[in-house]
Design a protein around this motif. Sequence first.
Motif, PDB file in Angstrom:
ATOM      1  N   ARG A   1       0.874  -1.168   0.000  1.00 41.15           N
ATOM      2  CA  ARG A   1       0.000   0.000   0.000  1.00 41.15           C
ATOM      3  C   ARG A   1       0.912   1.219   0.000  1.00 41.15           C
ATOM      4  NH1 ARG A   1      -4.468  -0.697   4.541  1.00 41.15           N
ATOM      5  NH2 ARG A   1      -5.044   1.371   3.752  1.00 41.15           N
ATOM      6  N   ARG A   2       0.509   2.247  -0.779  1.00 42.77           N
ATOM      7  CA  ARG A   2       1.326   3.449  -0.930  1.00 42.77           C
ATOM      8  C   ARG A   2       0.546   4.675  -0.442  1.00 42.77           C
ATOM      9  NH1 ARG A   2       1.957   0.655  -5.545  1.00 42.77           N
ATOM     10  NH2 ARG A   2       0.527   1.975  -6.712  1.00 42.77           N
ATOM     11  N   PHE A   3       1.300   5.606   0.162  1.00 46.01           N
ATOM     12  CA  PHE A   3       0.706   6.803   0.743  1.00 46.01           C
ATOM     13  C   PHE A   3       1.544   8.025   0.403  1.00 46.01           C
ATOM     14  CE2 PHE A   3       0.001   3.106   3.365  1.00 46.01           C
ATOM     15  CZ  PHE A   3      -1.374   3.107   3.536  1.00 46.01           C
TER      16      PHE A   3
ATOM     17  N   PRO B   1       9.914  12.242   7.126  1.00 48.49           N
ATOM     18  CA  PRO B   1       9.780  11.977   8.565  1.00 48.49           C
ATOM     19  C   PRO B   1      10.892  12.668   9.357  1.00 48.49           C
ATOM     20  CG  PRO B   1      10.800  10.111   7.488  1.00 48.49           C
ATOM     21  CD  PRO B   1      10.406  11.072   6.399  1.00 48.49           C
ATOM     22  N   ASP B   2      10.686  12.763  10.640  1.00 46.90           N
ATOM     23  CA  ASP B   2      11.711  13.275  11.551  1.00 46.90           C
ATOM     24  C   ASP B   2      12.909  12.330  11.469  1.00 46.90           C
ATOM     25  OD1 ASP B   2      13.320  13.580  13.905  1.00 46.90           O
ATOM     26  OD2 ASP B   2      11.618  14.473  14.944  1.00 46.90           O
ATOM     27  N   PRO B   3      14.117  12.850  11.276  1.00 48.99           N
ATOM     28  CA  PRO B   3      15.300  11.981  11.170  1.00 48.99           C
ATOM     29  C   PRO B   3      15.488  11.043  12.364  1.00 48.99           C
ATOM     30  CG  PRO B   3      15.855  14.223  10.515  1.00 48.99           C
ATOM     31  CD  PRO B   3      14.452  14.262  11.067  1.00 48.99           C
ATOM     32  N   ALA B   4      14.971  11.411  13.524  1.00 53.69           N
ATOM     33  CA  ALA B   4      15.146  10.586  14.726  1.00 53.69           C
ATOM     34  C   ALA B   4      14.437   9.243  14.617  1.00 53.69           C
ATOM     35  CB  ALA B   4      14.642  11.343  15.958  1.00 53.69           C
ATOM     36  N   VAL B   5      13.425   9.116  13.752  1.00 56.08           N
ATOM     37  CA  VAL B   5      12.683   7.861  13.644  1.00 56.08           C
ATOM     38  C   VAL B   5      13.196   6.965  12.513  1.00 56.08           C
ATOM     39  CG1 VAL B   5      10.610   8.855  14.689  1.00 56.08           C
ATOM     40  CG2 VAL B   5      10.842   8.821  12.191  1.00 56.08           C
ATOM     41  N   VAL B   6      14.169   7.450  11.743  1.00 51.68           N
ATOM     42  CA  VAL B   6      14.707   6.697  10.608  1.00 51.68           C
ATOM     43  C   VAL B   6      15.713   5.666  11.112  1.00 51.68           C
ATOM     44  CG1 VAL B   6      16.038   6.870   8.462  1.00 51.68           C
ATOM     45  CG2 VAL B   6      14.343   8.628   9.028  1.00 51.68           C
ATOM     46  N   THR B   7      15.508   4.390  10.740  1.00 56.27           N
ATOM     47  CA  THR B   7      16.401   3.324  11.206  1.00 56.27           C
ATOM     48  C   THR B   7      17.481   2.965  10.183  1.00 56.27           C
ATOM     49  OG1 THR B   7      14.925   1.596  10.384  1.00 56.27           O
ATOM     50  CG2 THR B   7      14.600   2.327  12.674  1.00 56.27           C
TER      51      THR B   7
ATOM     52  N   SER C   1      -0.312   8.385  10.426  1.00 57.07           N
ATOM     53  CA  SER C   1      -1.035   9.637  10.693  1.00 57.07           C
ATOM     54  C   SER C   1      -0.558  10.763   9.785  1.00 57.07           C
ATOM     55  CB  SER C   1      -0.891  10.025  12.171  1.00 57.07           C
ATOM     56  OG  SER C   1       0.478  10.206  12.488  1.00 57.07           O
ATOM     57  N   GLU C   2       0.672  10.670   9.284  1.00 56.82           N
ATOM     58  CA  GLU C   2       1.231  11.705   8.409  1.00 56.82           C
ATOM     59  C   GLU C   2       0.733  11.582   6.968  1.00 56.82           C
ATOM     60  OE1 GLU C   2       3.796  10.303  11.631  1.00 56.82           O
ATOM     61  OE2 GLU C   2       3.185   9.284   9.814  1.00 56.82           O
TER      62      GLU C   2
END
Length: 176
Positions: free
Chosen positions: A12-14, A20-26, A137-138
């Motif tokens: 699924r694509r959105f 995103p905030d860089p802090a959440v990027v793994t 949510s984004e």
Amino acid sequence: MTSTYARIERERRFLLAAPPDPAVVTATRRITDRYLDGTRLRLRRMARVDDNTVVYKFTQKLPAERPGPVQGLITNTYLTDTEYQLLATLPAAVLGKTRLSVPPLGIDLFDPPLHGLVLAEAEFDSDEEAEAFRPPSEAVAEVTSDGRFTGGRLVRTGRAELLGWLAEYGIAVAAE
């Protein structure tokens, strides 16, 4: 036509309005996709940004006959650098992007002329999983069934056309 080696691709694509905030990027990967002219074949170079580990893939996608999360059949073959370099000499349209891993999503930030497009996707092992997935949510809009937001179409999309598509979803991006 099906193949023993193909698997069902469910995703699924959105559309997102911003990265995103860089802090959440793994993890972060640089991806170069070469869509071979006149075929359903894609040649991919994927390099991890943290250690520059490179993976090469040769992919065939057979689209589904119906809209929704089942995108069709996909077959991947992993290549050596030498094999990739040889196939990269074939005529192709090229699409560059940065993929940010924010599990369970892969979020793509596109190179010019598609800069400003932020596309998130989630992949699934079953139809039930795909249907049960809650959009982030984004997410501004789900574009799973909008064929304009597939790599094979985006690679041949100009800036003005992209800006028009994004405007349809209420996303304004600088025209430059």
